[in-house]
Design a protein around this motif. Structure first.
Motif, PDB file in Angstrom:
ATOM      1  N   SER A  22      -4.022  13.853  -5.037  1.00 56.69           N
ATOM      2  CA  SER A  22      -4.871  13.450  -3.919  1.00 56.69           C
ATOM      3  C   SER A  22      -4.952  14.539  -2.859  1.00 56.69           C
ATOM      4  CB  SER A  22      -4.311  12.188  -3.252  1.00 56.69           C
ATOM      5  OG  SER A  22      -4.013  11.212  -4.202  1.00 56.69           O
TER       6      SER A  22
ATOM      7  N   LEU B 266       1.171  12.079   4.843  1.00 55.32           N
ATOM      8  CA  LEU B 266       1.579  12.413   3.472  1.00 55.32           C
ATOM      9  C   LEU B 266       2.052  11.194   2.696  1.00 55.32           C
ATOM     10  CD1 LEU B 266       3.342  15.821   4.126  1.00 55.32           C
ATOM     11  CD2 LEU B 266       1.039  15.386   3.285  1.00 55.32           C
ATOM     12  N   ILE B 267       2.445  10.151   3.420  1.00 54.23           N
ATOM     13  CA  ILE B 267       2.898   8.927   2.742  1.00 54.23           C
ATOM     14  C   ILE B 267       1.705   7.982   2.567  1.00 54.23           C
ATOM     15  CG2 ILE B 267       4.731   7.182   2.777  1.00 54.23           C
ATOM     16  CD1 ILE B 267       5.763   9.960   2.979  1.00 54.23           C
TER      17      ILE B 267
ATOM     18  N   GLN C  22       0.820  -1.213   0.000  1.00 59.18           N
ATOM     19  CA  GLN C  22       0.000   0.000   0.000  1.00 59.18           C
ATOM     20  C   GLN C  22       0.854   1.263   0.000  1.00 59.18           C
ATOM     21  OE1 GLN C  22      -2.377  -0.401   3.537  1.00 59.18           O
ATOM     22  NE2 GLN C  22      -4.160  -1.254   2.482  1.00 59.18           N
ATOM     23  N   LYS C  23       2.058   1.169   0.544  1.00 55.90           N
ATOM     24  CA  LYS C  23       2.854   2.370   0.780  1.00 55.90           C
ATOM     25  C   LYS C  23       4.271   2.231   0.249  1.00 55.90           C
ATOM     26  CE  LYS C  23       0.352   3.103   5.053  1.00 55.90           C
ATOM     27  NZ  LYS C  23       0.416   3.475   6.457  1.00 55.90           N
TER      28      LYS C  23
ATOM     29  N   ASP D  45      -7.093   8.764  -1.045  1.00 56.21           N
ATOM     30  CA  ASP D  45      -7.584   8.634  -2.411  1.00 56.21           C
ATOM     31  C   ASP D  45      -8.726   7.623  -2.461  1.00 56.21           C
ATOM     32  OD1 ASP D  45      -6.751  10.043  -4.573  1.00 56.21           O
ATOM     33  OD2 ASP D  45      -5.644   8.381  -5.463  1.00 56.21           O
TER      34      ASP D  45
ATOM     35  N   MET E 114      -1.347   8.840   1.117  1.00 56.34           N
ATOM     36  CA  MET E 114      -2.383   9.485   0.310  1.00 56.34           C
ATOM     37  C   MET E 114      -3.214   8.462  -0.461  1.00 56.34           C
ATOM     38  SD  MET E 114      -2.285  12.501   1.316  1.00 56.34           S
ATOM     39  CE  MET E 114      -3.705  12.918   0.310  1.00 56.34           C
ATOM     40  N   THR E 115      -2.661   7.289  -0.720  1.00 64.99           N
ATOM     41  CA  THR E 115      -3.448   6.241  -1.375  1.00 64.99           C
ATOM     42  C   THR E 115      -4.706   5.954  -0.563  1.00 64.99           C
ATOM     43  OG1 THR E 115      -1.360   5.259  -2.032  1.00 64.99           O
ATOM     44  CG2 THR E 115      -3.329   3.912  -2.351  1.00 64.99           C
TER      45      THR E 115
ATOM     46  N   ILE F 149       6.420  13.785  -0.945  1.00 63.40           N
ATOM     47  CA  ILE F 149       5.481  13.442  -2.015  1.00 63.40           C
ATOM     48  C   ILE F 149       6.260  13.086  -3.284  1.00 63.40           C
ATOM     49  CG2 ILE F 149       3.337  14.224  -3.143  1.00 63.40           C
ATOM     50  CD1 ILE F 149       3.187  14.263  -0.147  1.00 63.40           C
TER      51      ILE F 149
ATOM     52  N   TYR G 219       0.128  11.414  -5.605  1.00 64.98           N
ATOM     53  CA  TYR G 219      -0.259  11.840  -4.254  1.00 64.98           C
ATOM     54  C   TYR G 219      -0.546  13.332  -4.197  1.00 64.98           C
ATOM     55  CZ  TYR G 219       1.158   7.348  -2.208  1.00 64.98           C
ATOM     56  OH  TYR G 219       1.269   6.038  -1.858  1.00 64.98           O
TER      57      TYR G 219
END
Lengths: 441, 441
Positions: free
Chosen positions: B175, A420-421, A169-170, A427, A423-424, B421, B172
């Protein structure tokens, strides 16, 4: 003293010189960790195989309420501490609440979360004791990032087992850890016996903190000069995090207020304990009546739905037995985005405090947490970590109760990190692709 | 006064109450913008169609060296200002240099960069003048994020044209802007005449700040109650950014030092001007001899390889003609990751200052910039934006010269934003997949 100041800082001289060890002052001390086979209480020496000596001693220290912060660690704290205490005027307006809301902004640390407070301490002690390699697990990636940076600062090699679902995911989390020079392995992996066993039984296993911990412990045990460092759950980790609450105490004084409620999100307890314990000592000794609320995910609710029992800290059963609220060490949490809260058990200290009625817990669903996080981002500008969103959701519930009651309470919470890491996750939330998960026993 | 303090903050009362307008004190004032057809000098009123009135007036103000910061803007500045001035002890050690290195950490703003300083001001003025919609372009995404947040704070709708290469490299960013409530369109797009023209000629056009500016200006012109806001290049933007240097001035005083060299990365000039102009006024009036160094990408080197001429600010030729160092308004920069520096021209003020020998410029290759950024991240913990990496590379060059000469100079630079980002860029760098680009006329 009335002030409309927005942010409160301490001078470098005022950064605490000691951590607060609540174990020494609890009415009921935590029960000891037990050897899984003999069921005998463990002593610090029994932990030396996995942890560095100083952390092992701190883990079981029920004598000393104050532990000195080593000078080199304090020196590194200066690079980002004090973190600001912030009056959340924007959030108060958005909620139209009479409550005064403050947050301690740990997201300003160079790695973006409170985790660095303990990573620096643990890396320092390892270095002092001649360790060359450290290894750990990471769920959300916040702890792994902190360890990668702390290892780099002290010239140690770091190997990080990142929970597989989080690894996927990240991807940026992996990049940051690698940028600091760490080796990153998705867990479960084929690099350990524990990982192989899990994958043999369940090839699509997405991992959890419990699986990653097993792998890291195994690596530490079988590698010369390698120690394991943990980012939450354990007493010495919460100890290092008390720098948060100790600073907040002085900063609340600058703001001329004292919290009626202190809130933190809850995975293993490190950020919650970090902000809560220093204030809790005034409940224990000075007759204060602050409420302490841990906000855990509804899909992994050990505090609100778990059992108090002796259980393992990891899936493979490598750890000692710990007296804690647990959902069972083989519980596999749903794939929520708050990876740092996907852990089956609660730290020993918090478990005892909850059992003794000295704190409370609430469970928050995933959708409520993101909705709260976005409200906060719009009101205060900062995009919170999915974990921190749980604390914010609990804050909003409190603030709305204050509005109904017309009560001007003072609420303090810990913004453990930024998102900030992640954002997925936002989203997916904004696109309507996230869901809630029921907890079933 | 000697101190080993690491970070310096101002109290909220000390946050500047005025911006510094260097136009009023330059030995040679900037030449006026010209109407493209008539070649007549433009007046503020001529800009009202695109910009709000107050920004139009500020753009051409060569009279007033000090402009009041409106109270609501200053109030919002308090949510993240003062930003810390940081002594980079870690970087000094890593470079083994006698130089004293300081940086102004603008990455701590809620949106992660200095851009918010002007976005809040422009959104405020628009709101005051009855504007309901604002539109802009964004290269790296930093400016677009700032506009999205500032619009949300003042209850405006925002439409952001994001340079297509950036839109694809940095999902990102999109987003975050959407999280704050903005509409985000990759540019060139089919939503404007300018975009259609570009795509008709070149369907695979990756976009640049120049194309995105054309699209946003067209939207502003053709939408009622909609104004265009720009994140760099223009005089009023640099004006708003002087809050950086004005704070740094007071903070350097707290540190007991004064900079021999001030460095900023350079795209259009907003962060460079922001930190440089307040110190430059002491060169102009008090006999100080600080050097000012703008660090631009070697692949888009308007200051070091461009020509001083009247040119358009955008690809379609919608803007007035501006007297600036330019590579030509149809120059298409290479796809470097420092999207914020991919602009063909330099701001009017900086162009005049460079022409008059009051500042210098260096060009930095992409690989050198990332190598510098990683060295900085390891030494100071903070992952810098690819743009800021250019400033850091220039700082390292200076610090290495100091080492060779045994000179204990004081270097100050602006850390314009963080790179959290932009981890894809670092990922590619670490994997050996990035390259340098030659500039050819």
């Amino acid at each position: 003293m009335k002030t409309n100041q927005k942010r409160f800082f301490l001078s470098e001289k005022e950064i605490p010189t000691q951590w607060y060890n609540i174990q020494a002052e609890m009415p009921n001390k935590p029960m000891p960790p037990l050897h899984p086979a003999t069921r005998e209480a463990l002593k610090a020496e029994d932990l030396y195989g996995v942890f560095c000596k100083e952390c092992s001693r701190q883990e079981l220290d029920q004598q000393h309420p104050w532990i000195d912060i080593p000078e080199p660690v304090r020196n590194l704290y200066r690079t980002y501490r004090s973190t600001p205490l912030v009056r959340a005027y924007g959030l108060e307006r958005a909620l139209d609440t009479p409550a005064h809301i403050y947050f301690k902004n740990e997201s300003v640390s160079p790695v973006g979360s409170h985790k660095l407070n303990s990573a620096l301490a643990q890396a320092y002690y390892c270095k002092q004791e001649g360790v060359t390699n450290i290894t750990t697990e990471t769920g959300a990636g916040q702890w792994g990032t902190a360890v990668a940076y702390a290892a780099q600062v002290f010239g140690l090699e770091a190997a990080v087992y990142q929970v597989k679902i989080s690894y996927e995911q990240k991807p940026y989390r992996r990049s940051i850890m690698q940028l600091y020079g760490a080796q990153v392995i998705p867990s479960p992996s084929m690099s350990t016996r524990a990982g192989k066993d899990i994958l043999t039984n369940d090839p699509n296993n997405q991992g959890s903190l419990g699986t990653a911990i097993s792998e890291a412990i195994e690596l530490a045990r079988e590698t010369p000069n390698c120690k394991y460092v943990l980012g939450s759950v354990l007493n010495h980790v919460a100890l290092h995090q008390t720098v948060i609450g100790l600073e907040a105490e002085k900063q609340m004084e600058m703001a001329g207020e004292y919290p009626d409620v202190v809130i933190g999100c809850f995975g293993g307890g490190s950020n919650f304990g970090g902000i809560a314990f220093p204030f809790m000592r005034h409940n224990l000794s000075d007759g204060k009546q602050t409420r302490f609320v841990a906000a855990e995910p509804a899909s992994c609710p050990k505090l609100t739905h778990g059992k108090f029992c002796y259980d393992f800290g990891d899936v493979a059963g490598y750890t000692p037995l710990l007296p804690m609220y647990s959902l069972g060490h083989d519980f596999m949490p749903a794939n929520i985005h708050a990876g740092g809260l996907r852990y089956h058990g609660a730290g020993v200290i918090v478990s005892q405090l909850l059992k003794d009625g000295l704190m409370e817990a609430v469970d928050i669903r995933q959708l409520e947490s993101f909705s709260a996080g976005i409200l906060f981002a719009k009101a205060e500008g900062i995009v919170p970590a999915p974990e921190s969103c749980h604390a914010i959701a609990a804050v909003i519930r409190e603030a709305e109760r204050c509005k109904l009651a017309g009560a001007q309470k003072v609420i303090l919470f810990n913004l453990s990190g930024h998102g900030l890491i992640d954002m997925t996750a936002y989203d997916n939330y904004l696109a309507g692709n996230l869901r809630d998960y029921e907890y079933t026993e």
